[in-house]
Design a protein around this motif. Structure first.
Motif, PDB file in Angstrom:
ATOM      1  N   PHE A 141       9.240  14.685 -28.996  1.00  0.00           N
ATOM      2  CA  PHE A 141      10.155  15.813 -28.807  1.00  0.00           C
ATOM      3  C   PHE A 141      11.593  15.451 -29.209  1.00  0.00           C
ATOM      4  O   PHE A 141      12.085  15.856 -30.255  1.00  0.00           O
ATOM      5  N   LEU A 146      12.565  17.845 -32.178  1.00  0.00           N
ATOM      6  CA  LEU A 146      13.792  18.619 -31.987  1.00  0.00           C
ATOM      7  C   LEU A 146      14.776  18.449 -33.164  1.00  0.00           C
ATOM      8  O   LEU A 146      15.316  19.447 -33.654  1.00  0.00           O
ATOM      9  N   THR A 290      23.814  18.988 -28.091  1.00  0.00           N
ATOM     10  CA  THR A 290      23.765  18.072 -26.952  1.00  0.00           C
ATOM     11  C   THR A 290      23.045  18.707 -25.773  1.00  0.00           C
ATOM     12  O   THR A 290      23.310  19.855 -25.425  1.00  0.00           O
ATOM     13  N   ILE A 291      22.135  17.965 -25.185  1.00  0.00           N
ATOM     14  CA  ILE A 291      21.501  18.393 -23.942  1.00  0.00           C
ATOM     15  C   ILE A 291      22.215  17.675 -22.806  1.00  0.00           C
ATOM     16  O   ILE A 291      22.153  16.449 -22.686  1.00  0.00           O
ATOM     17  N   LYS A 292      22.925  18.463 -22.012  1.00  0.00           N
ATOM     18  CA  LYS A 292      23.711  17.935 -20.907  1.00  0.00           C
ATOM     19  C   LYS A 292      22.800  17.226 -19.894  1.00  0.00           C
ATOM     20  O   LYS A 292      21.737  17.750 -19.547  1.00  0.00           O
ATOM     21  N   VAL A 295      17.168  15.008 -20.853  1.00  0.00           N
ATOM     22  CA  VAL A 295      15.919  15.573 -20.340  1.00  0.00           C
ATOM     23  C   VAL A 295      15.241  14.533 -19.450  1.00  0.00           C
ATOM     24  O   VAL A 295      15.038  13.399 -19.869  1.00  0.00           O
ATOM     25  N   ILE A 299       9.081  13.932 -15.850  1.00  0.00           N
ATOM     26  CA  ILE A 299       8.481  15.277 -15.833  1.00  0.00           C
ATOM     27  C   ILE A 299       8.148  15.723 -17.252  1.00  0.00           C
ATOM     28  O   ILE A 299       7.095  16.286 -17.517  1.00  0.00           O
ATOM     29  N   ALA A 300       9.082  15.454 -18.171  1.00  0.00           N
ATOM     30  CA  ALA A 300       8.975  16.033 -19.510  1.00  0.00           C
ATOM     31  C   ALA A 300       7.733  15.576 -20.265  1.00  0.00           C
ATOM     32  O   ALA A 300       7.082  16.379 -20.941  1.00  0.00           O
ATOM     33  N   ALA A 303       4.735  17.377 -18.804  1.00  0.00           N
ATOM     34  CA  ALA A 303       4.822  18.811 -19.105  1.00  0.00           C
ATOM     35  C   ALA A 303       4.475  19.066 -20.567  1.00  0.00           C
ATOM     36  O   ALA A 303       3.727  19.992 -20.894  1.00  0.00           O
ATOM     37  N   MET A 304       5.022  18.245 -21.460  1.00  0.00           N
ATOM     38  CA  MET A 304       4.760  18.439 -22.882  1.00  0.00           C
ATOM     39  C   MET A 304       3.281  18.305 -23.207  1.00  0.00           C
ATOM     40  O   MET A 304       2.719  19.111 -23.953  1.00  0.00           O
TER      41      MET A 304
END
Lengths: 332, 332
Positions: A141, A146, A290-292, A295, A299-300, A303-304
């Motif tokens: 990801f 991404l 930018t992802i504040k 992630v 969990i990710a 989940a993915m």
């Protein structure tokens, strides 16, 4: 709509979390669980996954027999990061006719790192008319899909840089240990040597990006370095002395036509003060995303893998990658 | 590798830019151009696309005859935003056996807004064994695909909010005019009434997201409001007086099971002081992703359409959406 029948193969921390996630989603039937560990065989999956109730499904050690009996739609495979080791398990699952969704980092894009195994798995999956995919938050990801998706709006791309920066200061102790917080440089280097301190997947992410960008990577590097305290650092009641390790920085570099076109920076250390994920596409137009706070990886990844199951069941048969299946989205 | 043979159908500002982009990429042969405007028919595509040289390919007005003669691999269709108007052109192209990649906003996800036309196009595309896709930066990327991709790492999603915030202060005059900078509120409302001041696609984006999230949208809203100066505002040597319009805010709202699950905010006005695109997924884990300065829309729409061509040629036949084809990436 009937539930998708899933077997979870490998019930370590990630596999156990998969049981929990699949149960909570409600669209899956967890039809079986496989692990060879003697302390897991015979246990109820409800206990393994912390569901607070029994499911009536217990862990079995013989994967082949279980798969032949249960004939699941898909198998979630979380046994190892290493391609050579996962290959026989992938084949066992494919022989039963089930699709495979795995967390195996080296399986996310093995076409360049081990084309022989990639071709073998691809051929068997096509023969059995199902798809195989490995994914997660990274690889799968942040540092491959991404950035690729971000370039979709670009007329031209010169190079791509991705940062995954994680402040270990307030993370759990196991996370701090994993990234080397508090050890000395010699031990850091020993662990790197023994491959017990490393993030697996930077090379796979680079090849995945390059495959879609039309870049012929003539050379990749995967560099692991300690982040060293330049003064005494106080962490949760203890002191990490100057010169000791605060964490790790791992950098992937990819070169095409003599230029460095890819830079993937994974840094996890105490004292960074800020966690974030950032993708910089040096292109037309430029993209700086930018992802504040970054992630959450625990969990990710699970989940993915869960979210990918319907996409894998709809995908073209063969060995697939995140770069060639439909976008994976959360669903309910 | 032989070049992909493309016809550009519709040679307004976007179509002309497509000619330029396709030429520069180098992997396409621009095999024909179609437009009915008398000032364009007979002109060389090199002139239309500002290539600085002749291509020997001139604009023709009879699409059907051109397509039957040229038999392109794909047609870039940029004639209109309106689904009803584009339908006969899509059918004409499909009859020739070519794939369609369009900028038509209402074609990005017509399954809920006009299922009859969606089904007709889907059935014809399947019969001709090619795919149809409409895309761009918005709809097609920022407010639908990118939020969907972001949810891939989520265990749960409660709701999604997307902001596309564009400061018009230093933008070109045509952009400022388009978003109503300097007009009075009565004229603003007249233009909204006549549908000459609006962004097309919020509803389509919401339905695209909902289709993959498993949300059954019982109701959507698309609200257009003026952004009004609360004091005199000085803009490039002129004054926009208090009470006059600085720009537009358009808000899409989507409701499922009585809750507002989608909020898409498009704001373009003078005096904002900051441009950005931002996606906020209220989920587990939460995702807060910002693209600094936002994505340049003029370049991005044409780049996305161009980048989508190989993905559309590889896609399953039928009417496709950005949510069900492989990720579109820049390539060279």
């Amino acid at each position: 709509m009937s539930k998708t029948r899933v077997v979870v193969y490998g019930l370590g921390p990630i596999g156990a979390k998969m049981v929990n996630f699949l149960h909570e989603r409600g669209t899956f039937e967890i039809a079986g669980g496989v692990d060879i560990a003697s302390d897991k065989v015979g246990k109820d999956l409800g206990e393994i996954g912390g569901l607070g109730k029994k499911t009536g499904v217990v862990v079995e050690s013989n994967g082949r027999a279980l798969l032949e009996r249960i004939k699941p739609d898909a198998v979630v495979l979380t046994t190892t990061s290493i391609l050579e080791r996962i290959k026989p398990q992938v084949e066992e699952i494919l022989e039963s006719g089930a699709a495979v969704v795995s967390t195996c980092e080296e399986l996310t894009f093995p076409w360049k790192t081990n084309p022989g195994i990639a071709r073998d798995i691809d051929a068997l999956a096509k023969r059995k008319n199902v798809a195989v995919l490995a994914t997660g938050v990274n690889p799968g990801f942040l540092m491959d899909l991404l950035p690729l998706v971000a370039t979709g709006v670009c007329k031209k791309v010169e190079d791509i840089t991705v940062y995954r920066i994680q402040d270990a200061t307030s993370r759990r102790i196991p996370f701090q240990k994993k990234v080397g917080v508090g050890i000395d440089v010699k031990e850091f280097n020993d662990r790197v040597e023994k491959k017990t301190l490393r993030h697996v997947g930077l090379t796979e992410s680079m090849h995945m990006i390059a495959s879609r960008m039309g870049w012929d990577l003539e050379r990749t590097q995967d560099i692991i370095e300690p982040v060293i305290a330049d003064e005494n650092f106080s962490l949760q009641g203890r002191t990490i002395e100057k010169g000791y390790v605060l964490g790790v920085q791992q950098t992937g570099k990819g070169f095409a036509a003599g230029r460095q076109v890819l830079t993937l920076v994974f840094k996890a250390a105490a004292g960074i003060n800020e966690s974030y994920d950032r993708i910089v596409v040096n292109g037309l137009p430029p993209i700086d995303m930018t992802i504040k706070n970054g992630v959450n990886g625990d969990i990710a990844t699970c989940a993915m893998v869960m979210n990918a199951i319907p996409a894998v069941l709809r995908a073209k048969p063969g060995l697939r990658t995140m770069a060639d299946i439909e976008p994976v989205a959360c669903f309910s």
